[in-house]
Design an enzyme around this catalytic site. Structure first.
Site, PDB file in Angstrom:
ATOM      1  N   HIS A 328       0.853  -1.179   0.000  1.00 49.00           N
ATOM      2  CA  HIS A 328       0.000   0.000   0.000  1.00 49.00           C
ATOM      3  C   HIS A 328       0.891   1.231   0.000  1.00 49.00           C
ATOM      4  O   HIS A 328       1.948   1.219   0.621  1.00 49.00           O
ATOM      5  CB  HIS A 328      -0.879   0.001   1.262  1.00 49.00           C
ATOM      6  CG  HIS A 328      -2.041   0.918   1.151  1.00 49.00           C
ATOM      7  ND1 HIS A 328      -1.940   2.255   1.427  1.00 49.00           N
ATOM      8  CD2 HIS A 328      -3.323   0.691   0.766  1.00 49.00           C
ATOM      9  CE1 HIS A 328      -3.111   2.814   1.223  1.00 49.00           C
ATOM     10  NE2 HIS A 328      -3.970   1.900   0.817  1.00 49.00           N
ATOM     11  N   ASP A 386      -7.987  -5.434   0.376  1.00 48.07           N
ATOM     12  CA  ASP A 386      -8.517  -6.236  -0.720  1.00 48.07           C
ATOM     13  C   ASP A 386      -8.112  -7.697  -0.667  1.00 48.07           C
ATOM     14  O   ASP A 386      -8.630  -8.509  -1.431  1.00 48.07           O
ATOM     15  CB  ASP A 386      -8.058  -5.645  -2.059  1.00 48.07           C
ATOM     16  CG  ASP A 386      -8.795  -4.367  -2.345  1.00 48.07           C
ATOM     17  OD1 ASP A 386      -9.969  -4.298  -1.960  1.00 48.07           O
ATOM     18  OD2 ASP A 386      -8.201  -3.453  -2.914  1.00 48.07           O
TER      19      ASP A 386
HETATM   20  N1  ACO Z   1       4.066  -7.515  -4.755  1.00 47.21           N
HETATM   21  C1  ACO Z   1       5.398  -7.529  -4.918  1.00 47.21           C
HETATM   22  N2  ACO Z   1       6.187  -6.475  -4.762  1.00 47.21           N
HETATM   23  C2  ACO Z   1       5.608  -5.319  -4.414  1.00 47.21           C
HETATM   24  C3  ACO Z   1       4.221  -5.202  -4.217  1.00 47.21           C
HETATM   25  C4  ACO Z   1       3.435  -6.365  -4.393  1.00 47.21           C
HETATM   26  N3  ACO Z   1       2.111  -6.344  -4.212  1.00 47.21           N
HETATM   27  N4  ACO Z   1       3.904  -3.948  -3.896  1.00 47.21           N
HETATM   28  C5  ACO Z   1       5.067  -3.283  -3.886  1.00 47.21           C
HETATM   29  N5  ACO Z   1       6.094  -4.095  -4.203  1.00 47.21           N
HETATM   30  C6  ACO Z   1       7.532  -3.754  -4.235  1.00 47.21           C
HETATM   31  C7  ACO Z   1       7.861  -2.902  -5.461  1.00 47.21           C
HETATM   32  O1  ACO Z   1       8.226  -3.711  -6.555  1.00 47.21           O
HETATM   33  C8  ACO Z   1       9.001  -2.084  -4.935  1.00 47.21           C
HETATM   34  O2  ACO Z   1      10.169  -2.909  -4.900  1.00 47.21           O
HETATM   35  P1  ACO Z   1      11.631  -2.252  -5.167  1.00 47.21           P
HETATM   36  O3  ACO Z   1      11.833  -1.270  -4.059  1.00 47.21           O
HETATM   37  O4  ACO Z   1      12.542  -3.411  -5.111  1.00 47.21           O
HETATM   38  O5  ACO Z   1      11.553  -1.596  -6.510  1.00 47.21           O
HETATM   39  C9  ACO Z   1       8.625  -1.825  -3.468  1.00 47.21           C
HETATM   40  O6  ACO Z   1       7.795  -2.937  -3.105  1.00 47.21           O
HETATM   41  C10 ACO Z   1       7.897  -0.522  -3.265  1.00 47.21           C
HETATM   42  O7  ACO Z   1       6.733  -0.543  -4.066  1.00 47.21           O
HETATM   43  P2  ACO Z   1       6.134   0.695  -4.862  1.00 47.21           P
HETATM   44  O8  ACO Z   1       5.594   0.200  -6.152  1.00 47.21           O
HETATM   45  O9  ACO Z   1       7.115   1.813  -4.888  1.00 47.21           O
HETATM   46  O10 ACO Z   1       4.956   1.097  -3.900  1.00 47.21           O
HETATM   47  P3  ACO Z   1       3.780   2.064  -4.257  1.00 47.21           P
HETATM   48  O11 ACO Z   1       3.455   2.794  -3.008  1.00 47.21           O
HETATM   49  O12 ACO Z   1       4.057   2.863  -5.476  1.00 47.21           O
HETATM   50  O13 ACO Z   1       2.609   1.034  -4.650  1.00 47.21           O
HETATM   51  C11 ACO Z   1       0.697  -0.328  -4.599  1.00 47.21           C
HETATM   52  C12 ACO Z   1       1.552   0.700  -3.848  1.00 47.21           C
HETATM   53  C13 ACO Z   1       0.296   0.239  -5.980  1.00 47.21           C
HETATM   54  C14 ACO Z   1      -0.602  -0.569  -3.809  1.00 47.21           C
HETATM   55  C15 ACO Z   1       1.514  -1.640  -4.755  1.00 47.21           C
HETATM   56  O14 ACO Z   1       1.888  -2.118  -3.481  1.00 47.21           O
HETATM   57  C16 ACO Z   1       0.736  -2.690  -5.519  1.00 47.21           C
HETATM   58  O15 ACO Z   1       0.713  -2.653  -6.760  1.00 47.21           O
HETATM   59  N6  ACO Z   1       0.079  -3.680  -4.796  1.00 47.21           N
HETATM   60  C17 ACO Z   1      -0.690  -4.682  -5.442  1.00 47.21           C
HETATM   61  C18 ACO Z   1      -2.035  -4.112  -5.885  1.00 47.21           C
HETATM   62  C19 ACO Z   1      -2.975  -3.892  -4.723  1.00 47.21           C
HETATM   63  O16 ACO Z   1      -3.180  -4.751  -3.873  1.00 47.21           O
HETATM   64  N7  ACO Z   1      -3.620  -2.689  -4.721  1.00 47.21           N
HETATM   65  C20 ACO Z   1      -4.609  -2.327  -3.712  1.00 47.21           C
HETATM   66  C21 ACO Z   1      -4.169  -1.150  -2.934  1.00 47.21           C
HETATM   67  S1  ACO Z   1      -5.280  -0.856  -1.640  1.00 47.21           S
HETATM   68  C22 ACO Z   1      -6.612  -0.143  -2.337  1.00 47.21           C
HETATM   69  O17 ACO Z   1      -6.580   0.528  -3.346  1.00 47.21           O
HETATM   70  C23 ACO Z   1      -7.876  -0.357  -1.642  1.00 47.21           C
END
Ligand code: ACO
Length: 451
Positions: A328, A386
């Site tokens: 998140h 979720d």
């Molecule tokens: N699975 C694997 N790796 C992940 C995930 C994940 N679900 N989420 C983040 N990471 C990793 C990224 O690859 C990144 O790794 P790095 O530092 O080695 O490059 C690190 O964790 C940081 O992630 P960011 O993408 O910078 O985090 P951001 O805050 O931009 O993204 C997000 C947040 C979009 C929710 C992301 O965690 C994601 O895509 N999760 C899966 C989708 C999801 O469940 N969305 C629901 C959100 S809650 C809602 O809207 C109700």
């Protein structure tokens, strides 16, 4: 912005602050010119201070650069507070788990809209106002028939909610508080009706009219699942679980869809159009589409034994696979909504007598492995709301394509509360972010035959 500062004085609150009264500032030094800029610091009630840069460009000629708003507070709001490190979510000061346990969705809606929990008479009036508006203009039925039968219900919802502005001309004047209130009630009341119609249309069943003797969640279940040929009995445990799902998704401060609603509304657009914009933003798999994506992911994994291989893929940057329902932007701890959702998930499966549900078993195993894995620990990736909501909805018989639609029903309350707060702010302005331009410099047009 000023050059004076007195370090020990209390930090001013937003709106109390005047530029001649700066007691706490941050200093920005331009190393190219040696010029120092004093930027006011402003305190909220909770959470980090903000650096007020509203005058930065006028005074210094600089913009700040913050794509995706990683460090930018886009507004001053009194509705929802999140501490992502601690895993805290408060609506108007009340913790989400207490609201989910003790309140109901319409009471939370009142709280978000008006700032206080309603007294008994206020609650009764609010419930009456919402139920009074549950029906749609009959012509909306004709509008629906223009959609293809196999449309995704989110596509239908986007279109149908935007179209409400063509049906309710008497609540479009955003400068009239009474019209704003009626539009808010209409949106909260009609969203379940539209959502259920989107479902009924996709399965070729007749639309079911709302029943105002039922609670908000029971009425929605009835419109989803009853058919004219049979009596439908509403299961109170499932109605309660649906109500809880709605509470848990009601608001989440300045997320992508809410910021979209505020941005659209800042130009003076009508509330129906603004909420349609919010629905469009919510649809994406990185936001509201994630609960649907979780189920698709679990089905793709197929069996508990395949989880280690899947986790390996998630950790491989080149594979481009994410563990959906994990991570998140704000929570770097367990999402407090996920804790409630997990409990609720077990209650629903027990009630329905579903034992050894393979998707739930896989979800729990994934959660266990991910929480112990260095990759997820290092990046502070925890289950979000979720991760479990899809399993509950699926057990209730809700098709996967309707998951984000149900999120939209709930979030309409947050969107409309945030929109109202923005419109009622004195001196509200159109939102207009700036940019760092990195394209071609000015150049001469080249005629086609010379390219
Ligand atoms: N699975 C694997 N790796 C992940 C995930 C994940 N679900 N989420 C983040 N990471 C990793 C990224 O690859 C990144 O790794 P790095 O530092 O080695 O490059 C690190 O964790 C940081 O992630 P960011 O993408 O910078 O985090 P951001 O805050 O931009 O993204 C997000 C947040 C979009 C929710 C992301 O965690 C994601 O895509 N999760 C899966 C989708 C999801 O469940 N969305 C629901 C959100 S809650 C809602 O809207 C109700």
């Amino acid at each position: 912005m000023t050059k004076s500062s007195t370090p020990d004085a209390p930090t001013p609150k937003l709106n109390e602050h005047s530029l001649s009264d700066v007691r706490k500032t941050a200093t920005l030094i331009d190393n190219l010119t040696g010029i120092r800029f004093e930027l006011p610091l402003i305190d909220g009630t909770l959470g980090p201070k903000v650096i007020d840069i509203r005058k930065l460009y006028t005074d210094s000629g600089y913009f700040t650069y913050d794509p995706a708003f990683m460090s930018t507070a886009s507004c001053d709001s009194k509705i929802t507070f999140i501490d992502g490190d601690q895993g805290i979510l408060l609506h108007r000061g009340y913790p989400i788990d207490e609201l989910a346990e003790k309140s109901d969705f319409l009471e939370v809606a009142y709280l978000l809209l008006h700032g206080e929990l309603p007294k008994a008479s206020e609650k009764q009036t609010f419930e009456r106002n919402i139920t009074y508006h549950t029906m749609l203009h009959e012509q909306v039925h004709e509008f629906f028939r223009g959609f293809r039968r196999d449309s995704h219900p989110m596509a239908v919802l986007c279109g149908a909610v935007g179209a409400l502005s063509s049906f309710y001309h008497d609540s479009l004047d955003i400068h009239d508080p009474q019209q704003r209130e009626i539009a808010s009630h209409r949106l909260i009341a009609k969203m379940p009706t539209l959502a259920a119609m989107a479902y009924k249309y996709s399965v070729g069943q007749p639309f079911v009219y709302p029943r105002n003797d039922l609670s908000y969640s029971s009425n929605f279940l009835n419109m989803m699942f009853s058919v004219p040929a049979e009596k439908y009995k509403i299961n109170p445990v499932l109605a309660k679980a649906m109500d809880r799902i709605l509470i848990l998704h009601a608001d989440h401060e300045q997320n992508a869809s809410t910021s979209t609603v505020r941005m659209a509304g800042s130009s003076g657009a009508n509330p129906f159009a603004c909420i349609a914009a919010g629905i469009a933003s919510l649809w994406g798999p990185a936001h509201g589409g994630a609960n649907e994506a979780v189920i698709l992911m679990l089905k793709e994994i197929g069996h508990k034994n395949n989880i280690p291989e899947f986790i390996k893929m998630v950790k491989d940057k080149n594979a481009g696979v994410k563990l959906m329902g994990f991570g998140h932007r704000v929570y770097k701890n367990y999402d407090p909504r996920a804790t409630v959702m997990r409990r609720s998930c077990h209650e629903v499966l027990d009630e329905l007598g579903i034992k050894n549900e393979p998707l739930l078993e896989m979800a729990m195993e994934l959660e266990r492995i991910a929480l112990e894995d260095e990759y997820f620990i290092e990046r502070k990736l925890y289950p979000n709301v979720d991760f479990y909501s899809g399993i509950i909805l699926r057990a209730m018989g809700i098709p996967t394509s309707m998951f984000t639609v149900i999120f939209a029903i709930a979030r309409t309350v947050g969107w409309i509360s945030q929109w109202k707060e923005m419109i009622e702010e004195p001196g509200q302005k159109i939102s207009r972010p700036r940019q760092l331009y990195s394209g071609a410099p000015k150049r001469k047009y080249v005629p086609l035959h010379k390219r």
